[in-house]
Design a protein around this motif. Structure first.
Motif, PDB file in Angstrom:
ATOM      1  N   GLU B 155      61.427  83.785  38.164  1.00  0.00           N
ATOM      2  CA  GLU B 155      61.073  84.834  37.214  1.00  0.00           C
ATOM      3  C   GLU B 155      61.855  86.121  37.454  1.00  0.00           C
ATOM      4  O   GLU B 155      61.948  86.974  36.580  1.00  0.00           O
ATOM      5  N   LEU B 156      62.372  86.285  38.665  1.00  0.00           N
ATOM      6  CA  LEU B 156      63.110  87.518  38.975  1.00  0.00           C
ATOM      7  C   LEU B 156      64.322  87.635  38.059  1.00  0.00           C
ATOM      8  O   LEU B 156      64.956  86.631  37.741  1.00  0.00           O
ATOM      9  N   PRO B 157      64.642  88.845  37.623  1.00  0.00           N
ATOM     10  CA  PRO B 157      65.863  89.001  36.826  1.00  0.00           C
ATOM     11  C   PRO B 157      67.056  88.530  37.640  1.00  0.00           C
ATOM     12  O   PRO B 157      67.180  88.883  38.810  1.00  0.00           O
ATOM     13  N   ARG B 158      67.865  87.702  37.049  1.00  0.00           N
ATOM     14  CA  ARG B 158      68.944  87.099  37.817  1.00  0.00           C
ATOM     15  C   ARG B 158      70.293  87.390  37.188  1.00  0.00           C
ATOM     16  O   ARG B 158      70.436  87.370  35.967  1.00  0.00           O
ATOM     17  N   MET B 159      71.263  87.632  38.063  1.00  0.00           N
ATOM     18  CA  MET B 159      72.630  87.865  37.621  1.00  0.00           C
ATOM     19  C   MET B 159      73.147  86.640  36.876  1.00  0.00           C
ATOM     20  O   MET B 159      72.894  85.523  37.288  1.00  0.00           O
ATOM     21  N   LEU B 160      73.839  86.852  35.804  1.00  0.00           N
ATOM     22  CA  LEU B 160      74.455  85.822  34.975  1.00  0.00           C
ATOM     23  C   LEU B 160      73.455  85.004  34.163  1.00  0.00           C
ATOM     24  O   LEU B 160      73.830  84.099  33.450  1.00  0.00           O
ATOM     25  N   ARG B 161      72.158  85.328  34.297  1.00  0.00           N
ATOM     26  CA  ARG B 161      71.198  84.714  33.393  1.00  0.00           C
ATOM     27  C   ARG B 161      70.525  85.827  32.583  1.00  0.00           C
ATOM     28  O   ARG B 161      70.469  85.774  31.373  1.00  0.00           O
ATOM     29  N   ASP B 162      70.045  86.832  33.311  1.00  0.00           N
ATOM     30  CA  ASP B 162      69.358  87.942  32.650  1.00  0.00           C
ATOM     31  C   ASP B 162      70.228  89.186  32.596  1.00  0.00           C
ATOM     32  O   ASP B 162      70.209  89.932  31.649  1.00  0.00           O
ATOM     33  N   GLN B 163      70.944  89.404  33.693  1.00  0.00           N
ATOM     34  CA  GLN B 163      71.797  90.580  33.739  1.00  0.00           C
ATOM     35  C   GLN B 163      73.233  90.153  33.959  1.00  0.00           C
ATOM     36  O   GLN B 163      73.483  89.065  34.471  1.00  0.00           O
ATOM     37  N   PHE B 164      74.130  91.037  33.591  1.00  0.00           N
ATOM     38  CA  PHE B 164      75.530  90.678  33.703  1.00  0.00           C
ATOM     39  C   PHE B 164      76.319  91.828  34.312  1.00  0.00           C
ATOM     40  O   PHE B 164      76.032  92.987  34.035  1.00  0.00           O
ATOM     41  N   PRO B 165      77.313  91.473  35.148  1.00  0.00           N
ATOM     42  CA  PRO B 165      78.129  92.540  35.733  1.00  0.00           C
ATOM     43  C   PRO B 165      79.014  93.155  34.654  1.00  0.00           C
ATOM     44  O   PRO B 165      79.275  92.536  33.629  1.00  0.00           O
ATOM     45  N   VAL B 166      79.455  94.376  34.884  1.00  0.00           N
ATOM     46  CA  VAL B 166      80.336  95.027  33.915  1.00  0.00           C
ATOM     47  C   VAL B 166      81.770  94.992  34.427  1.00  0.00           C
ATOM     48  O   VAL B 166      82.008  95.018  35.626  1.00  0.00           O
ATOM     49  N   TYR B 167      82.685  94.862  33.508  1.00  0.00           N
ATOM     50  CA  TYR B 167      84.108  94.897  33.840  1.00  0.00           C
ATOM     51  C   TYR B 167      84.748  96.049  33.097  1.00  0.00           C
ATOM     52  O   TYR B 167      84.746  96.063  31.864  1.00  0.00           O
ATOM     53  N   VAL B 168      85.252  96.989  33.849  1.00  0.00           N
ATOM     54  CA  VAL B 168      85.938  98.121  33.238  1.00  0.00           C
ATOM     55  C   VAL B 168      87.328  98.178  33.845  1.00  0.00           C
ATOM     56  O   VAL B 168      87.481  98.113  35.068  1.00  0.00           O
ATOM     57  N   ASP B 169      88.315  98.245  33.000  1.00  0.00           N
ATOM     58  CA  ASP B 169      89.674  98.263  33.520  1.00  0.00           C
ATOM     59  C   ASP B 169      89.943  99.601  34.207  1.00  0.00           C
ATOM     60  O   ASP B 169      89.707 100.654  33.621  1.00  0.00           O
ATOM     61  N   PRO B 170      90.427  99.554  35.453  1.00  0.00           N
ATOM     62  CA  PRO B 170      90.708 100.834  36.124  1.00  0.00           C
ATOM     63  C   PRO B 170      91.879 101.573  35.485  1.00  0.00           C
ATOM     64  O   PRO B 170      92.032 102.774  35.694  1.00  0.00           O
ATOM     65  N   ASP B 171      92.670 100.855  34.696  1.00  0.00           N
ATOM     66  CA  ASP B 171      93.798 101.456  33.972  1.00  0.00           C
ATOM     67  C   ASP B 171      94.656 102.329  34.884  1.00  0.00           C
ATOM     68  O   ASP B 171      94.957 103.485  34.564  1.00  0.00           O
ATOM     69  N   LEU B 172      95.021 101.760  35.997  1.00  0.00           N
ATOM     70  CA  LEU B 172      95.864 102.502  36.930  1.00  0.00           C
ATOM     71  C   LEU B 172      97.330 102.272  36.611  1.00  0.00           C
ATOM     72  O   LEU B 172      97.697 101.189  36.150  1.00  0.00           O
TER      73      LEU B 172
END
Lengths: 185, 279, 185
Positions: B155-172
């Protein structure tokens, strides 16, 4: 330069969660102290209250993540990664989490059935468990424990945050069944 | 193991005080296939599937039987549940359905518990001898804790099922890769080792050559690549003096010997031309 | 459900930029048409005007990225890694330096093992070697020599400044301008 902007950018750009000490060292040129940084993190969490993202604190530090209610749409991006696990796997990881370190034999004794190698392999590939030693009994079976990654993936900071085990007919929690207090190594 | 016989043991029900249902339903001895235990409405041929996919093992099945009757895991209900469990196993056996070993093991354990309960207890040792059911109850409670924990963890919120990581380009800005620096000493040492190894391998001395000659060979070849044909004289420079001329000449000889250059003379006494071999 | 939230979440959760058609297919259940989606993207870009992140449109689609002015901090998350050259590479450049011009076959004959194309490519990319000709044997293999850049990088004016090699069984080095001794290969 706005410290909040810097911290926000760092948290977004980092592929892994960032701990407070890591963040501190990344902004040390700015002469930022720990309380200031903590305040900025609080403000950030506040700012995101109404956003589709949230600032979460997990075992490996702070990270931004997509909020739960958006999972139905976001999960379409990863059709191959279905987050469903069998009961057998969940029972196995539960026993490892609450009783670590345990051997396969320990798990089998509790579950009353053989633990398939597949389950152990899946848990290891997921980086939820790892071998932390070997029990000094014949065959020297591996001792399994959970990882930081396990806590991260379940949105936990420590093992103590695992749901306490309680049974309907148990009037009070058995102290023996409190989750182990040490954080994962 | 001879399960039908185990199942056929007729056991008087152990006074079911908290029992809200009547005595065991199925009488195996008479018509085992028509009278299924009434708590599970499972067609016999589906039993195997049920056991393999619905239950996580004999403890899970036992727990199910207990819960189905709305009973606590109490000593008094064990006898009851034991009976039902054994009926299932016997049924499976009769239907020649292969069962996981764990289910059979549990059947044996339950049968043992039953038979031990039938034995009259000597009054003296009553306190010392553990109730054979106690251990089973302990295991059932233990298993149920983790079964429940697993459900709660799910039941715990789980990564890749309930929540998802964010990807932001560092644009370096792209940085040129930082290359490792090598010292000239490291280079010399590498070459020394190669030669050492080669000489040991080949049982002859790989002699050193005049570096200056080898370098001049490279330089001549490079010049020929740029300019095509060059005049022999143009390869020599006054400023290098005699020694330089010797080096150049030796380099040319070496290049000729290795077939890397051609020396041409269109007519006797005309200037020599150096060129790359015609490909 | 707020379409803007969904689109924002999708853009953040996707490891790669998302194109308009991809986004459309991900929200098609909502009955969203292209103009609506384009408007939402415009609004999002607007919303982020004052934020440390920006919604950028790059060749492969839309993505969130850190604003340029934060690069000094964000770049600290990705420290430059200085590689190490393999022994095979060092030996190869050493042979080319001391024995030039040489073919790959020559190098292999001396080292006793095959020279990988990777090594030659790395040395060429580093501009330490170049092809100065082709040996007139079957296959016309390339002849490699060192470059001026090689001398510069090793702080040498000429190849003669390369340290002389003393083999253990050699009593003395050859006198400077003696004719080249016979090579044995």
């Amino acid at each position: 330069m706005n410290l909040k902007d810097i911290v926000e950018a760092l948290l977004f750009a980092s592929p892994e969660p960032l701990t407070l000490p890591q963040l501190l060292s990344l902004v040390e040129d700015e002469g930022v102290d720990r309380p200031t940084l903590e305040k900025v993190l609080e403000e950030l969490a506040e700012d995101y209250q109404t956003r589709p993202l949230e600032l979460a604190r997990v075992a490996s530090g702070y990270r931004f993540q997509v909020r739960k209610h958006l999972a139905p749409w976001v999960s379409r991006l990863f059709p191959e990664k279905v987050g469903r696990y069998s009961r057998a796997l969940l029972e196995t990881i539960a026993i490892i989490a609450y009783r670590q370190p345990v051997t396969r034999g320990d798990i089998e004794a509790i579950r009353g059935v053989v633990v398939s190698s597949n389950i152990i392999r899946t848990l290891q590939e997921r980086e939820w468990i790892r071998v932390v030693g070997h029990k000094e009994v014949p065959g020297r079976p591996a001792l399994y424990a959970t990882t930081k990654r396990f806590l991260d993936d379940f949105n936990l900071q420590t093992l103590e945050q695992l749901p306490p085990i309680q049974l309907e007919q148990d009037e009070q929690a058995d102290p023996e069944f409190a989750p182990p207090s040490q954080t994962t190594h | 193991m001879s399960h039908p016989s185990i199942a056929e043991i007729k056991i008087p029900p152990v006074t079911p005080q908290t029992e809200n249902q009547s005595a065991p339903v199925a009488r195996l001895h008479g018509s085992p296939f028509t009278e299924l235990p009434d708590n599970l409405y499972i067609p016999p041929d589906a039993l195997q599937v049920i056991l393999e996919e619905t239950f996580e093992g004999p403890l899970d099945l036992l727990l199910y039987l207990i819960r189905k009757r709305n009973l606590d895991i109490m000593l008094v209900s064990i006898a009851e549940v034991t009976e039902q469990y054994l009926e299932y196993i016997a049924l499976m056996e009769n239907l020649k359905i292969e069962l996981a070993a764990e289910y059979l093991l549990m059947a044996a354990l339950l049968a043992e518990i039953k038979s031990r309960l039938l034995l009259p207890k000597p009054k003296e040792s009553e306190g010392e001898e553990e109730d054979p059911r106690a251990e089973l109850v302990r295991r059932l409670k233990e298993y149920e804790k983790f079964k429940q924990a697993a459900a709660e963890m799910d039941e715990l919120p789980r990564m890749l099922r309930d929540q998802f990581p964010v990807y932001v380009d560092p644009d370096l800005p792209r940085r040129p890769p930082k290359l490792p620096q090598v010292t000239v000493e490291a280079l010399a040492e590498a070459f020394r080792q190669v030669l050492q190894r080669a000489s040991q391998l080949q049982h002859h001395t790989v002699a050193r050559e005049r570096l200056s000659v080898r370098e001049r060979m490279s330089r001549i070849l490079a010049g020929l690549q740029e300019n095509g044909t060059v005049a022999f004289e143009s390869l020599f420079s006054q400023t290098e003096g005699r020694a330089g001329a010797v080096v150049t000449f030796l380099a040319l000889l070496e290049l000729c010997k290795e077939g890397l250059v051609e020396v041409l003379q269109t007519e006797p006494l005309s200037p020599l031309q150096i060129q790359l071999p015609a490909g």
